[in-house]
Write a protein that holds these residues in place. Structure first.
Motif: not given
Length: 246
Positions: A134, A137-139, A151-153, A169, A186-187, A191, A201
């Protein structure tokens, strides 16, 4: 890998027939719908969640590039291929929105090579999404004439707000037309669907505040002034995300 689901949009019926004929013979290609206008193409993508959209650059009700933007709002990772009779369209605009282009009149070998390359790209992408952690990983979110990668984090929470969805964010808030259900695909595992209108998150949670006689809790995050909601019937499930509970 499963077959790549394909939708196509072109107001020239003959072109659609040729493309369908070629793709029907290709291993890994599954045409699930065709349209002769942008409105129907959008409906196809919403209904079938395809992997690839093949679009005429000059649709009767919308430019192909505008249509591509709308489809990416629905499904950010959809591959786009434009069909055009004009070679000049294959330059800068395509680099922004499309994986490739096919010139008219339709050449069978060109269609085959284009599809096989994109199918390979989809295969690599799906394997990567399965194995990646994670932290990397990005959306991506479409914002008019630009696309923002998040970025997910860095996400605190995601909230349904009217007809839009807000992504909060560490570097600001972003609005998208994608639904919570679409984004959930996509998470990462950190999450959690805390409420009908919120995804949070869990790695960013600072505290959970209870209110007497209320049907929900407030969730507060590290370095974030905003709060999210947590339904009371979800609290026990959320606790499973904690390393240690007392």
């Amino acid at each position: 890998m499963l077959p790549a689901k394909v939708v196509m949009a072109d107001d020239e019926h003959g072109v659609m027939l040729i493309l369908c004929s070629i793709l029907s013979k290709l291993e890994g290609a599954l045409v699930i719908g065709t349209a002769d206008n942008a409105k129907d193409a959008i409906a196809l993508v919403r209904e079938h969640n395809p992997d690839l959209a093949i679009l005429d650059i000059e649709m009767p009700d919308m430019k192909g590039i505008e249509l591509a933007e709308k489809l990416r709002d629905i499904k950010p990772d959809i591959a786009i291929v434009f069909i055009t009779a004009h070679h000049e369209y294959s330059l800068d605009a395509f680099k922004l929105y499309a994986s490739d282009y096919i010139l008219k009149p339709i050449d069978e070998d060109r269609v085959k090579s284009t599809f096989r390359r994109i199918y390979k790209m989809l295969e690599i992408s799906k394997k990567s999404n399965t194995s990646q952690n994670t932290e990397t990983c990005r959306i991506s979110i479409n914002l008019g004439n630009e696309r923002v990668f998040i970025k997910l984090d860095e996400i605190f929470y995601i909230e349904k707000s009217g007809r839009h969805t807000l992504i909060s964010c560490s570097n600001g808030k972003f609005k998208t037309r994608q639904t919570l259900q679409e984004l959930e695909k996509y998470l990462g595992k950190m999450f959690f669907r805390s409420h009908k209108s919120f995804i949070i998150n869990t790695d960013r949670i600072e505290k959970i505040v209870s209110f007497p006689n209320s049907s929900y809790y407030e969730v507060k995050f590290n370095n974030c002034e905003d709060k999210a909601l947590l339904s009371r019937d979800r609290i026990s499930e959320l606790m499973k995300y904690s390393d240690y509970n007392v």
